[in-house]
Write a protein that holds these residues in place. Structure first.
Motif, PDB file in Angstrom:
ATOM      1  N   UNK A  60      -0.957  -8.821   4.397  1.00 49.77           N
ATOM      2  CA  UNK A  60       0.353  -9.140   4.975  1.00 49.77           C
ATOM      3  C   UNK A  60       1.181  -7.864   5.029  1.00 49.77           C
ATOM      4  N   UNK A  61       2.054  -7.781   6.019  1.00 50.68           N
ATOM      5  CA  UNK A  61       2.907  -6.599   6.078  1.00 50.68           C
ATOM      6  C   UNK A  61       3.917  -6.644   4.944  1.00 50.68           C
ATOM      7  N   UNK A  62       4.256  -5.491   4.423  1.00 50.90           N
ATOM      8  CA  UNK A  62       5.146  -5.417   3.269  1.00 50.90           C
ATOM      9  C   UNK A  62       6.597  -5.750   3.590  1.00 50.90           C
ATOM     10  N   UNK A  63       6.951  -5.753   4.855  1.00 43.10           N
ATOM     11  CA  UNK A  63       8.309  -6.189   5.202  1.00 43.10           C
ATOM     12  C   UNK A  63       8.438  -7.694   4.982  1.00 43.10           C
ATOM     13  N   UNK A  64       7.322  -8.410   5.069  1.00 43.80           N
ATOM     14  CA  UNK A  64       7.291  -9.848   4.806  1.00 43.80           C
ATOM     15  C   UNK A  64       6.981 -10.127   3.344  1.00 43.80           C
ATOM     16  N   UNK A  65       5.974  -9.434   2.796  1.00 45.50           N
ATOM     17  CA  UNK A  65       5.526  -9.673   1.423  1.00 45.50           C
ATOM     18  C   UNK A  65       6.501  -9.107   0.395  1.00 45.50           C
ATOM     19  N   UNK A  66       7.189  -8.024   0.753  1.00 47.67           N
ATOM     20  CA  UNK A  66       8.081  -7.356  -0.200  1.00 47.67           C
ATOM     21  C   UNK A  66       9.376  -8.109  -0.441  1.00 47.67           C
ATOM     22  N   UNK A  67      10.205  -7.513  -1.246  1.00 50.51           N
ATOM     23  CA  UNK A  67      11.480  -8.123  -1.633  1.00 50.51           C
ATOM     24  C   UNK A  67      12.560  -7.853  -0.600  1.00 50.51           C
ATOM     25  N   UNK A  68      13.329  -8.869  -0.279  1.00 54.15           N
ATOM     26  CA  UNK A  68      14.458  -8.699   0.641  1.00 54.15           C
ATOM     27  C   UNK A  68      15.507  -7.758   0.040  1.00 54.15           C
ATOM     28  N   UNK A  69      15.684  -7.823  -1.274  1.00 55.13           N
ATOM     29  CA  UNK A  69      16.693  -7.005  -1.939  1.00 55.13           C
ATOM     30  C   UNK A  69      16.235  -5.555  -2.149  1.00 55.13           C
ATOM     31  N   UNK A  70      14.955  -5.278  -1.930  1.00 56.15           N
ATOM     32  CA  UNK A  70      14.413  -3.915  -2.081  1.00 56.15           C
ATOM     33  C   UNK A  70      13.439  -3.689  -0.921  1.00 56.15           C
ATOM     34  N   UNK A  71      13.988  -3.366   0.240  1.00 61.95           N
ATOM     35  CA  UNK A  71      13.135  -3.223   1.429  1.00 61.95           C
ATOM     36  C   UNK A  71      12.017  -2.194   1.237  1.00 61.95           C
ATOM     37  N   UNK A  72      10.889  -2.495   1.847  1.00 60.06           N
ATOM     38  CA  UNK A  72       9.738  -1.603   1.827  1.00 60.06           C
ATOM     39  C   UNK A  72      10.048  -0.411   2.718  1.00 60.06           C
ATOM     40  N   UNK A  73      10.019   0.790   2.186  1.00 62.08           N
ATOM     41  CA  UNK A  73      10.398   1.983   2.934  1.00 62.08           C
ATOM     42  C   UNK A  73       9.233   2.934   3.198  1.00 62.08           C
ATOM     43  N   UNK A  74       8.060   2.581   2.707  1.00 64.30           N
ATOM     44  CA  UNK A  74       6.904   3.445   2.905  1.00 64.30           C
ATOM     45  C   UNK A  74       6.445   3.405   4.360  1.00 64.30           C
ATOM     46  N   UNK A  75       5.733   4.424   4.761  1.00 64.67           N
ATOM     47  CA  UNK A  75       5.272   4.552   6.145  1.00 64.67           C
ATOM     48  C   UNK A  75       4.275   3.450   6.516  1.00 64.67           C
ATOM     49  N   UNK A  76       3.349   3.133   5.602  1.00 63.57           N
ATOM     50  CA  UNK A  76       2.325   2.124   5.888  1.00 63.57           C
ATOM     51  C   UNK A  76       2.882   0.725   5.653  1.00 63.57           C
ATOM     52  N   UNK A  77       2.905  -0.072   6.724  1.00 58.63           N
ATOM     53  CA  UNK A  77       3.383  -1.447   6.614  1.00 58.63           C
ATOM     54  C   UNK A  77       2.342  -2.327   5.929  1.00 58.63           C
TER      55      UNK A  77
END
Length: 170
Positions: A60-77
């Motif tokens: 799953x992409x980390x923008x979906x799997x990650x935390x809303x309060x701590x957005x995924x900022x890495x280059x690889x989604x």
């Protein structure tokens, strides 16, 4: 003599992506509530701590799997396992969560008491050490769906006759 219970508002079972996220939300939204996390492994991260084989990554992409309060900022989604493991650790550090985690303890019972209006939970040290006892107003199960002792192994017709190698990621 029974060991004393630690009384808290919330007991979280599991210190993976979900458990750490739950603790961060509690920290932000309910700062006056006490909580503890019980984690059977020696480190947080759940799936991302257990599976370390080369090439492990999220499906799953980390923008979906990650935390809303701590957005995924890495280059690889679609992130690799070590990056997700690091993300969980960063989150725990930023929100002061690590001090609430009881590593190396597996929940062996959870019983609701209506007269007490509390969950009474027993966790046993995986190294055979002492049990810990908790009384909590809310029990938040974030243990995931893996059996960490042994991965699910379905029956395969003809498996005994198969001449090749069968590999299980766990």
């Amino acid at each position: 003599m029974a060991q004393a219970e630690t009384t808290i508002d919330v007991l979280i079972v599991g210190a993976g992506l979900s458990g750490i996220g739950a603790a961060a939300h509690l920290t932000m939204q309910c700062p006056n509530k006490s909580y503890a996390i019980v984690e059977q492994r020696a480190d947080m991260g759940g799936t991302w701590d257990l599976f370390r084989y080369p090439g492990i990554r999220s499906d799953s992409d980390m923008h979906t799997l990650g935390y809303r309060f701590k957005p995924w900022l890495h280059e690889k989604t679609i992130a690799d396992g070590p990056s997700i493991h690091e993300y969980v650790h960063e989150t725990a550090e930023e929100y002061g969560i690590s001090q609430h985690i009881h590593f190396g303890h597996r929940v062996i019972s959870a019983n609701w008491s209506s007269p007490d209006a509390r969950w009474h939970v027993t966790a046993k040290a995986v190294d055979g050490g002492k049990e810990r006892h908790f009384a909590a107003r809310f029990l938040f199960m974030c243990a995931g769906y893996y059996d960490y002792d042994q991965g699910y192994k379905p029956d395969f017709a003809g498996e005994a006759d198969f001449g090749g190698q069968i590999i299980h990621p766990q």
